[in-house]
Design a protein around this motif. Structure first.
Motif, PDB file in Angstrom:
ATOM      1  N   ASN A 383      31.683  68.398  29.465  1.00 21.14           N
ATOM      2  CA  ASN A 383      31.068  67.009  30.127  1.00 21.14           C
ATOM      3  C   ASN A 383      32.092  66.045  30.049  1.00 21.14           C
ATOM      4  N   THR A 384      32.340  65.283  31.039  1.00 20.34           N
ATOM      5  CA  THR A 384      33.257  64.287  31.144  1.00 20.34           C
ATOM      6  C   THR A 384      32.816  63.110  31.988  1.00 20.34           C
ATOM      7  N   LEU A 385      33.098  61.990  31.648  1.00 13.27           N
ATOM      8  CA  LEU A 385      32.759  60.589  32.148  1.00 13.27           C
ATOM      9  C   LEU A 385      33.958  59.940  32.317  1.00 13.27           C
ATOM     10  N   ILE A 386      34.075  59.391  33.574  1.00 11.04           N
ATOM     11  CA  ILE A 386      35.295  58.547  33.889  1.00 11.04           C
ATOM     12  C   ILE A 386      34.577  57.205  34.410  1.00 11.04           C
ATOM     13  N   VAL A 387      35.078  56.242  33.950  1.00  6.84           N
ATOM     14  CA  VAL A 387      34.619  54.907  34.366  1.00  6.84           C
ATOM     15  C   VAL A 387      35.798  54.154  35.136  1.00  6.84           C
ATOM     16  N   LEU A 388      35.601  53.973  36.263  1.00  8.39           N
ATOM     17  CA  LEU A 388      36.627  53.095  36.989  1.00  8.39           C
ATOM     18  C   LEU A 388      36.169  51.637  37.355  1.00  8.39           C
ATOM     19  N   HIS A 389      37.020  50.807  36.705  1.00  8.41           N
ATOM     20  CA  HIS A 389      36.601  49.361  36.915  1.00  8.41           C
ATOM     21  C   HIS A 389      37.183  48.784  37.904  1.00  8.41           C
ATOM     22  N   MET A 390      36.834  48.291  39.102  1.00  9.93           N
ATOM     23  CA  MET A 390      37.557  47.914  40.127  1.00  9.93           C
ATOM     24  C   MET A 390      37.708  46.483  39.977  1.00  9.93           C
ATOM     25  N   ILE A 391      38.623  45.949  41.188  1.00 13.56           N
ATOM     26  CA  ILE A 391      38.983  44.531  41.126  1.00 13.56           C
ATOM     27  C   ILE A 391      37.982  43.943  42.519  1.00 13.56           C
ATOM     28  N   GLY A 392      37.590  44.981  43.286  1.00 13.29           N
ATOM     29  CA  GLY A 392      36.556  44.837  44.190  1.00 13.29           C
ATOM     30  C   GLY A 392      36.563  43.797  45.123  1.00 13.29           C
ATOM     31  N   SER A 393      35.867  43.043  45.162  1.00  9.35           N
ATOM     32  CA  SER A 393      35.873  41.802  46.284  1.00  9.35           C
ATOM     33  C   SER A 393      36.114  40.393  45.503  1.00  9.35           C
ATOM     34  N   HIS A 394      36.912  40.281  44.336  1.00 11.82           N
ATOM     35  CA  HIS A 394      36.817  39.294  43.312  1.00 11.82           C
ATOM     36  C   HIS A 394      37.568  38.066  44.353  1.00 11.82           C
ATOM     37  N   GLY A 395      36.952  36.951  44.182  1.00  7.46           N
ATOM     38  CA  GLY A 395      37.275  35.727  44.946  1.00  7.46           C
ATOM     39  C   GLY A 395      38.246  34.942  44.014  1.00  7.46           C
ATOM     40  N   PRO A 396      38.704  33.671  44.494  1.00  8.72           N
ATOM     41  CA  PRO A 396      38.497  33.196  46.043  1.00  8.72           C
ATOM     42  C   PRO A 396      39.532  34.101  47.089  1.00  8.72           C
ATOM     43  N   THR A 397      40.536  34.796  46.373  1.00  8.39           N
ATOM     44  CA  THR A 397      41.435  35.379  47.112  1.00  8.39           C
ATOM     45  C   THR A 397      41.060  36.941  47.941  1.00  8.39           C
ATOM     46  N   TYR A 398      40.043  36.745  48.620  1.00  5.63           N
ATOM     47  CA  TYR A 398      39.542  38.097  49.064  1.00  5.63           C
ATOM     48  C   TYR A 398      40.658  38.721  49.825  1.00  5.63           C
ATOM     49  N   PHE A 399      41.593  37.984  50.544  1.00  4.41           N
ATOM     50  CA  PHE A 399      42.482  38.676  51.584  1.00  4.41           C
ATOM     51  C   PHE A 399      43.331  39.369  50.413  1.00  4.41           C
ATOM     52  N   LYS A 400      43.451  39.220  49.192  1.00  2.00           N
ATOM     53  CA  LYS A 400      44.380  40.040  48.228  1.00  2.00           C
ATOM     54  C   LYS A 400      43.653  41.410  47.936  1.00  2.00           C
ATOM     55  N   ARG A 401      42.424  41.728  48.259  1.00  5.06           N
ATOM     56  CA  ARG A 401      41.750  42.669  47.846  1.00  5.06           C
ATOM     57  C   ARG A 401      41.830  44.029  48.830  1.00  5.06           C
ATOM     58  N   TYR A 402      42.491  43.784  49.988  1.00  4.80           N
ATOM     59  CA  TYR A 402      42.639  44.785  50.881  1.00  4.80           C
ATOM     60  C   TYR A 402      43.835  44.724  51.522  1.00  4.80           C
ATOM     61  N   PRO A 403      44.517  46.093  51.739  1.00  4.31           N
ATOM     62  CA  PRO A 403      45.995  46.003  52.487  1.00  4.31           C
ATOM     63  C   PRO A 403      45.692  45.529  53.965  1.00  4.31           C
ATOM     64  N   SER A 404      46.819  45.453  54.674  1.00  5.88           N
ATOM     65  CA  SER A 404      46.680  44.930  55.751  1.00  5.88           C
ATOM     66  C   SER A 404      46.389  46.121  56.897  1.00  5.88           C
ATOM     67  N   ASN A 405      46.720  47.238  56.441  1.00 10.08           N
ATOM     68  CA  ASN A 405      46.388  48.440  57.396  1.00 10.08           C
ATOM     69  C   ASN A 405      44.732  48.973  57.055  1.00 10.08           C
ATOM     70  N   LYS A 406      44.123  48.135  56.593  1.00 12.85           N
ATOM     71  CA  LYS A 406      42.626  48.315  56.120  1.00 12.85           C
ATOM     72  C   LYS A 406      41.873  47.125  56.764  1.00 12.85           C
ATOM     73  N   ILE A 407      42.403  46.159  57.630  1.00  9.96           N
ATOM     74  CA  ILE A 407      41.825  45.124  58.012  1.00  9.96           C
ATOM     75  C   ILE A 407      40.797  45.646  59.107  1.00  9.96           C
ATOM     76  N   LEU A 408      39.632  45.299  59.093  1.00 15.70           N
ATOM     77  CA  LEU A 408      38.747  45.553  60.449  1.00 15.70           C
ATOM     78  C   LEU A 408      38.162  44.422  60.978  1.00 15.70           C
ATOM     79  N   PHE A 409      37.900  43.312  60.287  1.00 13.57           N
ATOM     80  CA  PHE A 409      37.305  42.170  61.028  1.00 13.57           C
ATOM     81  C   PHE A 409      38.213  40.888  60.872  1.00 13.57           C
TER      82      PHE A 409
END
Length: 578
Positions: A383-409
């Protein structure tokens, strides 16, 4: 030289240096500045509340700023001691300006929760708020007034006369406060009764009061004795097959921007093809990480949550670990686990620039995938539990949360002073961060699917965000508002569940069709504790089956009904100690 030919700034500097005021005059000027300028957000909100009264009184509206000024004068007079008057006024102006900026720009108020969140934030997160707009604002409203206060000469009177003058000033401010308060008592009562959040906007005294309460509680109260809520939890796994649970702790994701929940933009284009179950009515325990994270893993519910008590007793991670589960907490969030992972193995993603996914301060959440793969390839326990704690959508620098090749909007907001971006740019940046989170979740599912197919390991993933986010609705940005009047954008969070085919065939199994039928039910972070127990197949007397969305969709033998009473007893004991 003719003084009229001197440069303007030189003449102004000479004027200030030559200006001499009495201590009372300096108090009057600075208090007027604090009350009438640095409290503009409070005054505007109060004006809206006053004009909204059925028996709106113009005289009440006009005297309201005077009432605030007189109270400010009363407070500052208490600390107007010779040699200390200037330092105290300067410190008050600086603190007031910081609060003024945060409230005016982002709608933030400094209650107890915000103070806690600020203190527990790391330097990189705090520096993300630093930009040219913030620097100019601070110089104009804090630095220049502080220099002026420092430069002005004070003409002190003999002690007794100085004391008499101060008492006279204090008495005058008291008289004005009492007169206005008495004449308009019913108006103040009505506004206060219907707008209980107003007091949180008073600068800087609400913030100072919150700082005092936080310091008193966290640094002066003795620690509580650690309490074991369950000394003998058990893993229920009759088939002895391996099971891996990945709990993804999201950051600042609001449910209404997930296309899985009906959002009109395809922000979940990846997980939409993975047969996931999205729970659409989940509310958070708090509006900031410092509250929500320890609360959701605690046996305490939102209604009786207290961090001091929560940190002095087992959380669900502790109980799952004690039952014999191998637990690993991997964090890409510099704010750490807020004490939840203290007693289990942890791994912090290094933000070094040598990693192409990192910039020296932050890493994209894809950085979580490599240590996840390494752990999945070295499963040592059933039995294994792995917790992954993200930086997610933390602001105000939302633009730093995704790489340029993943820009959709596009166009997106490539700056931290988000209030100066258009609404379209701001929402695009935020939606890009959500879409990137979805991409990472899909990669996690792919890794778990591969594990299940090649090694016949039952695997599952549960994603829950800690709190939501305001994106300019009603002039509010970011998060952290007191829960009592926080908008739904900050409290309505997403939750996504995925399971491999082996989970449905394991013992105890999970009926996914049954679970889908519950996905629109109303739940909250209160159920995270119980959901983790269910998914990891850990039986514990701390389990509240009525809180658990998975209970009723698992094997009937998983939790005997008598344990419900034991669970209720545990919560009653916790509440009593609180």
């Amino acid at each position: 030289m003719n003084s009229n030919r001197l440069p303007l700034f030189t003449r102004a500097d000479n004027f200030v240096k030559d200006l001499t005021l009495t201590s009372n005059q300096l108090l009057l000027i600075v208090c007027a500045y604090i009350a009438l300028i640095l409290n503009l957000p409070f005054l505007f909100k109060s004006a809206n509340a006053i004009t909204g009264l059925d028996d709106f009184n113009w005289l009440f509206l006009i005297t309201f700023p005077i009432f605030l000024f007189s109270i400010t004068l009363l407070i500052q007079s208490l600390f107007a001691v010779k040699w200390l008057i200037k330092p105290i006024l300067i410190i008050t102006v600086i603190i007031s300006t910081l609060m003024f900026y945060a409230t005016l720009t982002y709608g933030i108020v400094f209650d107890y929760g915000m103070v806690q969140n600020t203190v527990e934030s790391d330097s990189a997160e705090l520096l993300s708020y630093l930009n040219l707009y913030a620097v100019v604002f601070f110089i104009v409203f804090a630095v220049i007034p502080a220099v002026l206060i420092c430069s002005i000469k004070i003409s002190y009177q003999p002690f007794l006369k100085e004391l008499f003058n101060r008492i006279t000033l204090f008495a005058g401010a008291t008289l004005i406060t009492v007169l206005i308060g008495t004449i308009f008592y019913s108006n103040y009562a009505s506004v206060g009764r219907n707008n209980k959040d107003l007091i949180d906007y008073i600068t800087p005294y609400k913030g100072i009061d919150s700082i005092y309460k936080f310091a008193r509680k966290h640094y002066f109260y003795p620690p509580l004795k650690f309490q074991l809520l369950d000394t003998s939890p058990q893993i229920i796994n009759k088939n002895n097959n391996k099971h891996v649970t990945v709990f993804v702790l999201g950051e600042t994701a609001r449910a209404q921007n997930f296309s899985l929940n009906g959002y009109n933009r395809l922000t979940n284009r990846y997980t939409a093809n993975q047969d996931v179950i999205s729970f659409t009515n989940i509310s958070s325990c708090g509006t900031a990480t410092a509250v929500s994270v320890p609360c959701m893993f605690s046996r305490l519910n939102k209604s009786n949550y207290d961090k001091r008590l929560a940190t002095s007793q087992q959380n669900v991670i502790d109980i799952v670990h004690l039952a014999g589960t191998d637990v690993l907490w991997i964090s890409n969030n510099n704010g750490s686990c807020k004490g939840v992972c203290t007693r289990v193995n942890t791994q912090q993603i290094a933000t070094t620039k040598s990693n192409p996914l990192c910039d020296g301060e932050y890493c994209y959440d894809e950085a979580l995938l490599q240590p996840l793969r390494e752990k999945l390839h070295k499963l040592e326990y059933d039995n294994t539990l792995i917790v992954l704690h993200m930086i997610g959508s933390h602001g105000p620098t939302y633009f730093k949360r995704y790489p340029s090749n993943k820009i959709l909007f596009t166009p997106d907001c490539q700056r931290s002073d988000i209030q100066n971006c258009t609404q379209e740019q701001l929402v695009n940046s935020y939606d890009n961060s959500i879409a990137y989170t979805d991409y990472v979740l899909n990669q996690i599912i792919i890794e778990l699917s591969r594990l299940s197919e090649t090694e016949d390991v039952a695997s599952s993933m549960l994603y829950v965000s800690d709190h939501g986010e305001s994106l300019g609705e009603k002039g509010m940005y970011l998060h952290g508002l007191p829960y009592a009047f926080a908008p739904q954008e900050q409290t309505h969070v997403p939750m996504i569940f995925w399971a491999s085919a082996q989970v449905s065939n394991s013992t105890p199994d999970i009926d996914l069709t049954c679970l889908k039928n519950k996905s629109t039910n109303v739940f909250s972070h209160d159920m995270v504790f119980d959901a983790v127990l269910s998914i990891t197949s850990v039986k514990s007397k701390t389990h509240h089956i009525k809180n658990d969305p998975f209970y009723g969709c698992k094997s009937a033998s998983f939790v005997p009904l008598p344990l419900l009473e034991s669970a209720k007893k545990i919560q009653t004991q916790s509440s009593g100690e609180h």
